[in-house]
Design a protein around this motif. Structure first.
Motif, PDB file in Angstrom:
ATOM      1  N   ILE A  44       0.856  -1.190   0.000  1.00 29.29           N
ATOM      2  CA  ILE A  44       0.000   0.000   0.000  1.00 29.29           C
ATOM      3  C   ILE A  44       0.892   1.240   0.000  1.00 29.29           C
ATOM      4  O   ILE A  44       1.857   1.311   0.777  1.00 29.29           O
ATOM      5  CB  ILE A  44      -0.896   0.023   1.268  1.00 29.29           C
ATOM      6  N   GLU A  45       0.556   2.205  -0.860  1.00 24.80           N
ATOM      7  CA  GLU A  45       1.233   3.498  -0.812  1.00 24.80           C
ATOM      8  C   GLU A  45       0.204   4.553  -0.414  1.00 24.80           C
ATOM      9  O   GLU A  45      -0.875   4.632  -1.015  1.00 24.80           O
ATOM     10  CB  GLU A  45       1.856   3.855  -2.170  1.00 24.80           C
ATOM     11  N   LEU A  46       0.534   5.362   0.575  1.00 21.99           N
ATOM     12  CA  LEU A  46      -0.375   6.410   1.045  1.00 21.99           C
ATOM     13  C   LEU A  46       0.200   7.779   0.673  1.00 21.99           C
ATOM     14  O   LEU A  46       1.371   8.056   0.967  1.00 21.99           O
ATOM     15  CB  LEU A  46      -0.553   6.328   2.567  1.00 21.99           C
ATOM     16  N   VAL A 114       4.087   2.092   2.445  1.00 22.75           N
ATOM     17  CA  VAL A 114       4.993   3.223   2.205  1.00 22.75           C
ATOM     18  C   VAL A 114       4.118   4.472   2.226  1.00 22.75           C
ATOM     19  O   VAL A 114       3.172   4.572   1.445  1.00 22.75           O
ATOM     20  CB  VAL A 114       5.685   3.064   0.829  1.00 22.75           C
ATOM     21  N   SER A 115       4.401   5.409   3.116  1.00 27.15           N
ATOM     22  CA  SER A 115       3.506   6.563   3.269  1.00 27.15           C
ATOM     23  C   SER A 115       4.253   7.897   3.226  1.00 27.15           C
ATOM     24  O   SER A 115       5.282   8.065   3.881  1.00 27.15           O
ATOM     25  CB  SER A 115       2.756   6.468   4.604  1.00 27.15           C
ATOM     26  N   ALA A 116       3.671   8.839   2.469  1.00 25.93           N
ATOM     27  CA  ALA A 116       4.200  10.211   2.453  1.00 25.93           C
ATOM     28  C   ALA A 116       3.115  11.184   2.898  1.00 25.93           C
ATOM     29  O   ALA A 116       3.255  12.398   2.682  1.00 25.93           O
ATOM     30  CB  ALA A 116       4.705  10.544   1.051  1.00 25.93           C
ATOM     31  N   ILE A 117       2.030  10.676   3.476  1.00 23.05           N
ATOM     32  CA  ILE A 117       0.975  11.579   3.957  1.00 23.05           C
ATOM     33  C   ILE A 117       1.585  12.500   5.025  1.00 23.05           C
ATOM     34  O   ILE A 117       2.232  12.009   5.959  1.00 23.05           O
ATOM     35  CB  ILE A 117      -0.219  10.787   4.551  1.00 23.05           C
ATOM     36  N   PRO A 118       1.382  13.813   4.892  1.00 23.66           N
ATOM     37  CA  PRO A 118       1.994  14.736   5.872  1.00 23.66           C
ATOM     38  C   PRO A 118       1.189  14.786   7.176  1.00 23.66           C
ATOM     39  O   PRO A 118       0.462  15.742   7.437  1.00 23.66           O
ATOM     40  CB  PRO A 118       1.954  16.076   5.136  1.00 23.66           C
ATOM     41  N   PHE A 119       1.340  13.773   7.998  1.00 23.69           N
ATOM     42  CA  PHE A 119       0.532  13.678   9.223  1.00 23.69           C
ATOM     43  C   PHE A 119       0.751  14.864  10.167  1.00 23.69           C
ATOM     44  O   PHE A 119      -0.116  15.175  10.964  1.00 23.69           O
ATOM     45  CB  PHE A 119       0.807  12.351   9.942  1.00 23.69           C
ATOM     46  N   VAL A 120       1.912  15.514  10.050  1.00 25.59           N
ATOM     47  CA  VAL A 120       2.176  16.701  10.881  1.00 25.59           C
ATOM     48  C   VAL A 120       1.150  17.801  10.570  1.00 25.59           C
ATOM     49  O   VAL A 120       0.755  18.564  11.452  1.00 25.59           O
ATOM     50  CB  VAL A 120       3.595  17.262  10.597  1.00 25.59           C
ATOM     51  N   GLN A 146       7.658   5.841   6.563  1.00 24.75           N
ATOM     52  CA  GLN A 146       6.962   7.133   6.544  1.00 24.75           C
ATOM     53  C   GLN A 146       7.922   8.273   6.238  1.00 24.75           C
ATOM     54  O   GLN A 146       8.958   8.419   6.897  1.00 24.75           O
ATOM     55  CB  GLN A 146       6.298   7.374   7.899  1.00 24.75           C
ATOM     56  N   LEU A 147       7.547   9.113   5.271  1.00 26.12           N
ATOM     57  CA  LEU A 147       8.343  10.294   4.916  1.00 26.12           C
ATOM     58  C   LEU A 147       7.856  11.522   5.681  1.00 26.12           C
ATOM     59  O   LEU A 147       6.654  11.779   5.760  1.00 26.12           O
ATOM     60  CB  LEU A 147       8.182  10.553   3.404  1.00 26.12           C
ATOM     61  N   HIS A 148       8.809  12.296   6.231  1.00 28.31           N
ATOM     62  CA  HIS A 148       8.509  13.583   6.855  1.00 28.31           C
ATOM     63  C   HIS A 148       9.651  14.554   6.606  1.00 28.31           C
ATOM     64  O   HIS A 148      10.735  14.158   6.163  1.00 28.31           O
ATOM     65  CB  HIS A 148       8.325  13.425   8.371  1.00 28.31           C
ATOM     66  N   TYR A 149       9.416  15.817   6.970  1.00 23.16           N
ATOM     67  CA  TYR A 149      10.472  16.829   6.849  1.00 23.16           C
ATOM     68  C   TYR A 149      10.885  17.346   8.227  1.00 23.16           C
ATOM     69  O   TYR A 149      11.539  18.379   8.346  1.00 23.16           O
ATOM     70  CB  TYR A 149       9.995  17.977   5.945  1.00 23.16           C
ATOM     71  N   SER A 150      10.446  16.650   9.261  1.00 20.35           N
ATOM     72  CA  SER A 150      10.843  16.963  10.637  1.00 20.35           C
ATOM     73  C   SER A 150      10.566  15.699  11.453  1.00 20.35           C
ATOM     74  O   SER A 150      10.012  14.730  10.921  1.00 20.35           O
ATOM     75  CB  SER A 150      10.021  18.122  11.206  1.00 20.35           C
ATOM     76  N   THR A 151      10.932  15.750  12.726  1.00 16.35           N
ATOM     77  CA  THR A 151      10.643  14.572  13.570  1.00 16.35           C
ATOM     78  C   THR A 151       9.435  14.849  14.483  1.00 16.35           C
ATOM     79  O   THR A 151       9.171  14.100  15.420  1.00 16.35           O
ATOM     80  CB  THR A 151      11.878  14.203  14.435  1.00 16.35           C
ATOM     81  N   LEU A 152       8.692  15.929  14.164  1.00 15.20           N
ATOM     82  CA  LEU A 152       7.581  16.357  15.024  1.00 15.20           C
ATOM     83  C   LEU A 152       6.520  15.285  15.273  1.00 15.20           C
ATOM     84  O   LEU A 152       5.941  15.231  16.357  1.00 15.20           O
ATOM     85  CB  LEU A 152       6.894  17.593  14.412  1.00 15.20           C
TER      86      LEU A 152
END
Ligand code: SAM
Length: 183
Positions: A44-46, A114-120, A146-152
């Motif tokens: 699954i890709e999100l 594999v997820s790139a949803i910006p949960f932040v 999971q992809l993010h641009y911070s560790t928040l």
């Protein structure tokens, strides 16, 4: 021109895309490093966007594996539909409705996610509902990347999955933090 299309669409939808650049090849490669391509029947890709990670997953996948890619933006889904590969199932809907589509396509379990949803950037209760759905369907030991641009948002993954390993990838705009968990 793919970069410009992504930029244009993302800027119109900043609240749900949370970036203006598609993932670099360095991020794409790292994002799929724990996927068990040899045994996976369903990946699954999100938050597939216009398909940059999707293409990397398809390239590594065997002929009998299916990739179900969720994306809420219609314009990105149009790009995903241009990928001519019958192993790819494009779902133009929120990842929250994951269970409905698994049932529709006859799957009871997910091998890897594999997820790139910006949960932040999403409301916390929505993020939790999506992640709990993933946890409900992922096989025990399945990889969640999971992809993010911070560790928040790291604590959300710790709450849902337990242990989280984080890798920093500087060669991306913006530099990325990848979280890796197990189902
Ligand atoms: C950071 S972009 C990543 C795009 C692409 N995967 C990449 O790595 O370049 C996040 C994507 O998640 C999508 N998205 C946000 N919320 C979503 C949801 N609830 N369900 C499915 N996709 C969602 C956005 O529309 C956007 O395309």
């Amino acid at each position: 021109m793919k970069g410009y299309f992504f930029f244009k669409e993302s800027i119109k939808n900043m609240k749900t895309s949370a970036t203006i650049t598609r993932s670099s090849k360095f991020v794409c490669k790292k994002m799929i490093q724990y996927v068990d391509f040899e045994h996976a029947d369903l990946i699954i890709e999100l938050g597939a966007g216009d398909g940059v990670i999707t293409e990397h997953i398809l390239e590594a996948m065997g002929p009998n594996t299916k990739l179900m890619a969720f994306e809420i933006l219609d314009s990105f889904c149009e790009k995903l539909h241009e990928i001519d590969d019958d192993r790819l199932i494009v779902i133009n809907d929120t990842a929250e409705n994951l269970g409905k589509y698994l049932e529709q396509y006859g799957f009871s379990q997910i091998h890897d996610v594999v997820s790139a949803i910006p949960f932040v950037a999403l409301p916390k209760d929505l993020s939790k509902r999506i992640l709990k759905k993933v946890k409900q369907y992922i096989r025990p030991g399945g990889s969640y990347s999971q992809l993010h641009y911070s560790t928040l948002a790291k604590n959300i993954y710790e709450e849902v999955f337990g242990k989280v390993e984080t890798e920093f990838v500087p060669l991306n705009i913006p530099p990325a933090f990848l979280h890796f968990c197990k189902g």
